[in-house]
Design an enzyme around this catalytic site. Sequence first.
Site, PDB file in Angstrom:
ATOM      1  N   CYS A   2       0.521  -1.548   0.437  1.00 62.62           N
ATOM      2  CA  CYS A   2       0.141  -0.395   0.150  1.00 62.62           C
ATOM      3  C   CYS A   2       0.538   1.231  -0.406  1.00 62.62           C
ATOM      4  O   CYS A   2       1.546   1.817   0.835  1.00 62.62           O
ATOM      5  CB  CYS A   2      -1.325   0.195   0.971  1.00 62.62           C
ATOM      6  N   CYS A   7      -0.446   4.144   2.186  1.00 63.91           N
ATOM      7  CA  CYS A   7      -0.382   3.572   3.606  1.00 63.91           C
ATOM      8  C   CYS A   7       1.062   4.110   4.415  1.00 63.91           C
ATOM      9  O   CYS A   7       1.386   4.105   4.991  1.00 63.91           O
ATOM     10  CB  CYS A   7      -0.391   1.992   4.032  1.00 63.91           C
ATOM     11  N   ASP A   8       2.106   3.704   3.344  1.00 65.71           N
ATOM     12  CA  ASP A   8       3.513   3.755   4.232  1.00 65.71           C
ATOM     13  C   ASP A   8       4.338   4.462   3.005  1.00 65.71           C
ATOM     14  O   ASP A   8       5.644   4.434   3.769  1.00 65.71           O
ATOM     15  CB  ASP A   8       3.520   1.911   3.549  1.00 65.71           C
TER      16      ASP A   8
END
Length: 314
Positions: free
Chosen positions: A141, A144-145
């Site tokens: 992701c 997300c990261d």
Amino acid sequence: MTTPQGADDELFDVVIIGAGAAGLAAGLYAARSRLKAVLLERLGAGGQLGLTEWIDDYPGFPEGISAADLTLAMEAQTRRFGLEITYDEAVAVALTEKVKVVTGGQRVYRAKTVIIASGGQPARLGVPGEVEFQGRGVSYCAVCDGAFFQDQPLAVVGGGDSAVEEGDFLTRYASHVTIIHRRDELRAAKILQERAFANPKISFLWNTVVEEIRGDAAVSGLRLRNVKTGAESALAVKGVFIFIGYRPNTAFLAGQVALDPNGYIVTDEAMRTNLPGVFAAGDVRQKVLRQLTTAVADGSIAALSADAYIKEHW
């Protein structure tokens, strides 16, 4: 978690399948609505939260929060309102009648409504280092990261829309992004390809596969192989983002709920499926964005829709 006791003819207001963010949110809202609800989870709460170590983009945590701590807090909150949570896997369902039946490995659950929040799984490379470095440089992701890799070299594996679009997104943070694709041309939409080819921070490795993800405490590089020549090479990166597909967990539905061509459950904005009294939430449903915030929203809406359905039809 505990296994609920009682006869198989016990009738729940709602059975929620899956204890990821969507399922936990659905459980919270169902419990607060004083519905007789049970949440089924085959392994443990959290779902896709288990794929990352730290959550930096969930509102209310200015310093971020560990995925494990957030999961425990969400679970504890549902229990405070009396939600029943159990380890059990939904292996079969019968959803077309007024009373819905969910067959688990432990018992059979009968309910007025069902919320499917079974999520999905990103397709894995299946190479050494992938599991070991998950959350420590291996990610599925970018949103997300990506911010954890400021000014670091990154690799993206894949050649479809997701890989190319997420690769372009990662250039907001990375010093450079290398897109690794096993073929000699991308499968992504032409407009995405054009954008990536024009981005000076993106380069491509064609006809190449990842053989191993290397590192010590975290990812430090990749061992690669050219599929045409067999030649091996190394690429130094601090993170690898894998986008080779995503598989919704819908096989157990046995064709009873309408799915899109990719296997995702089709819903309306109220999370209603094509079957009365059956709702879906989170990554398992057809949607534009799969994020923690959208999963929580889906679950909340699904529970309130289930409550409204019960009031109208029961």
